[in-house]
Scaffold this motif. Structure first.
Motif, mmCIF file in Angstrom:
data_model
loop_
_atom_site.group_PDB
_atom_site.id
_atom_site.type_symbol
_atom_site.label_atom_id
_atom_site.label_comp_id
_atom_site.label_asym_id
_atom_site.label_seq_id
_atom_site.Cartn_x
_atom_site.Cartn_y
_atom_site.Cartn_z
ATOM 1 N N THR A 1 33.086 -87.669 8.659
ATOM 2 C CA THR A 1 33.163 -86.795 7.489
ATOM 3 C C THR A 1 32.476 -85.464 7.773
ATOM 4 O O THR A 1 33.009 -84.391 7.451
ATOM 5 C CB THR A 1 32.536 -87.491 6.263
ATOM 6 O OG1 THR A 1 33.300 -88.674 5.981
ATOM 7 C CG2 THR A 1 32.517 -86.589 5.048
ATOM 8 N N GLU A 2 31.325 -85.522 8.385
ATOM 9 C CA GLU A 2 30.612 -84.290 8.742
ATOM 10 C C GLU A 2 31.454 -83.432 9.690
ATOM 11 O O GLU A 2 31.548 -82.219 9.525
ATOM 12 C CB GLU A 2 29.276 -84.649 9.388
ATOM 13 C CG GLU A 2 28.429 -83.440 9.723
ATOM 14 C CD GLU A 2 27.095 -83.840 10.330
ATOM 15 O OE1 GLU A 2 26.726 -83.238 11.354
ATOM 16 O OE2 GLU A 2 26.442 -84.740 9.778
ATOM 17 N N ARG B 1 34.356 -81.789 7.721
ATOM 18 C CA ARG B 1 33.859 -80.702 6.872
ATOM 19 C C ARG B 1 33.480 -79.486 7.705
ATOM 20 O O ARG B 1 33.751 -78.344 7.315
ATOM 21 C CB ARG B 1 32.692 -81.193 6.018
ATOM 22 C CG ARG B 1 33.158 -82.201 4.964
ATOM 23 C CD ARG B 1 32.038 -82.814 4.190
ATOM 24 N NE ARG B 1 32.541 -83.756 3.204
ATOM 25 C CZ ARG B 1 31.782 -84.542 2.459
ATOM 26 N NH1 ARG B 1 30.461 -84.475 2.565
ATOM 27 N NH2 ARG B 1 32.330 -85.363 1.594
ATOM 28 N N ASN B 2 32.902 -79.705 8.881
ATOM 29 C CA ASN B 2 32.576 -78.593 9.774
ATOM 30 C C ASN B 2 33.836 -77.919 10.312
ATOM 31 O O ASN B 2 33.843 -76.707 10.532
ATOM 32 C CB ASN B 2 31.695 -79.060 10.934
ATOM 33 C CG ASN B 2 30.279 -79.337 10.490
ATOM 34 O OD1 ASN B 2 29.803 -78.806 9.484
ATOM 35 N ND2 ASN B 2 29.598 -80.192 11.225
ATOM 36 N N SER C 1 39.328 -79.397 -1.051
ATOM 37 C CA SER C 1 37.982 -78.872 -0.899
ATOM 38 C C SER C 1 37.266 -79.743 0.126
ATOM 39 O O SER C 1 37.265 -80.975 0.003
ATOM 40 C CB SER C 1 37.284 -78.945 -2.257
ATOM 41 O OG SER C 1 35.937 -78.646 -2.118
ATOM 42 N N PRO C 2 36.668 -79.150 1.158
ATOM 43 C CA PRO C 2 36.055 -79.964 2.218
ATOM 44 C C PRO C 2 35.010 -80.959 1.711
ATOM 45 O O PRO C 2 34.905 -82.061 2.236
ATOM 46 C CB PRO C 2 35.439 -78.950 3.165
ATOM 47 C CG PRO C 2 35.617 -77.619 2.576
ATOM 48 C CD PRO C 2 36.512 -77.725 1.395
ATOM 49 N N GLU C 3 34.272 -80.594 0.658
ATOM 50 C CA GLU C 3 33.259 -81.538 0.155
ATOM 51 C C GLU C 3 33.880 -82.724 -0.572
ATOM 52 O O GLU C 3 33.193 -83.689 -0.886
ATOM 53 C CB GLU C 3 32.220 -80.831 -0.727
ATOM 54 C CG GLU C 3 32.744 -80.243 -1.989
ATOM 55 C CD GLU C 3 33.279 -78.814 -1.847
ATOM 56 O OE1 GLU C 3 33.744 -78.280 -2.861
ATOM 57 O OE2 GLU C 3 33.244 -78.254 -0.739
ATOM 58 N N ARG C 4 35.190 -82.681 -0.814
ATOM 59 C CA ARG C 4 35.892 -83.794 -1.459
ATOM 60 C C ARG C 4 36.631 -84.671 -0.448
ATOM 61 O O ARG C 4 37.333 -85.608 -0.828
ATOM 62 C CB ARG C 4 36.905 -83.255 -2.483
ATOM 63 C CG ARG C 4 36.274 -82.646 -3.692
ATOM 64 C CD ARG C 4 35.755 -83.740 -4.529
ATOM 65 N NE ARG C 4 35.287 -83.270 -5.808
ATOM 66 C CZ ARG C 4 34.549 -84.013 -6.580
ATOM 67 N NH1 ARG C 4 34.204 -85.213 -6.215
ATOM 68 N NH2 ARG C 4 34.136 -83.555 -7.723
#
Length: 192
Positions: free
Chosen positions: A82-83, A86-87, A100-103
């Motif tokens: 996940t990290e 998102r990166n 949205s990357p945080e989702r």
């Protein structure tokens, strides 16, 4: 379990090793992963990890362990994957603005795609699988992990993935068994 329960999935996948302690060790990381993410994981994933653990289906589709203890050879985890996803959004020149990357939470990978959940829905059991080739090219499948694996094995994925089929029964190899086979001098997938 929605979409017909886990039973059908368990008949589509054939375990290539029968070491329940491998799956149990992976399942022990579920609470740590949920704590790190700040959310509950979908029940179909939790059930899968309890039954199979992390590993590969036909050396094509990987289901990641929930939480990595940095054990030698251990595959990526839901947290680490996940990290990384998102990166990748932060470095991308073009992103799919529907997501949205945080989702996004990564639960696995395939030869062509990162396998993600879109966590926009409050109930984790309603999170659809999203295939990400790169942050600019993503496909929301509209169904969960269990259904994705069933369709990946039996067919029935939407276009352009309609020929993206492994067959059934598909072989599942736990990541620890894969390492044991490599260390014994065997190609884990040719020995099947």
């Amino acid at each position: 379990m929605r979409e017909g329960g886990q039973g059908r999935l368990f008949t589509v996948l054939r375990k290539l090793s029968d070491r329940p302690e491998d799956a149990a060790e992976d399942a022990a990381g579920i609470a740590a992963a949920e704590s790190a993410l700040g959310m509950r994981l979908p029940q179909d994933y939790v059930d899968f990890i309890h039954e199979f653990g992390g590993g590969s289906i036909e050396d094509e589709t990987r289901v990641e362990v929930p939480y990595s203890t940095l054990e030698p050879g251990m595959p990526n985890s839901v947290i680490g994957g996940t990290e990384a996803v998102r990166n990748s959004f932060l470095r991308a020149r073009r992103v799919d603005d529907r997501f949205s990357p945080e989702r996004l939470v990564r639960w696995g990978g395939d030869s062509n795609f990162d396998l993600l959940w879109n966590t926009s829905e409050p109930n984790p059991d309603d999170w659809p699988v999203v295939l990400m080739e790169n942050p600019g090219e993503m496909i929301d499948l509209g169904f969960g992990m269990r259904e994705f694996i069933l369709r990946r094995c039996l067919g029935g994925l939407p276009s352009p993935l309609s020929d993206y089929r492994l067959g059934a029964p598909a072989s599942f190899l736990h990541w620890r068994e894969e390492i044991r086979r490599w260390e014994s001098g065997l190609d884990p997938w040719e020995a099947c």
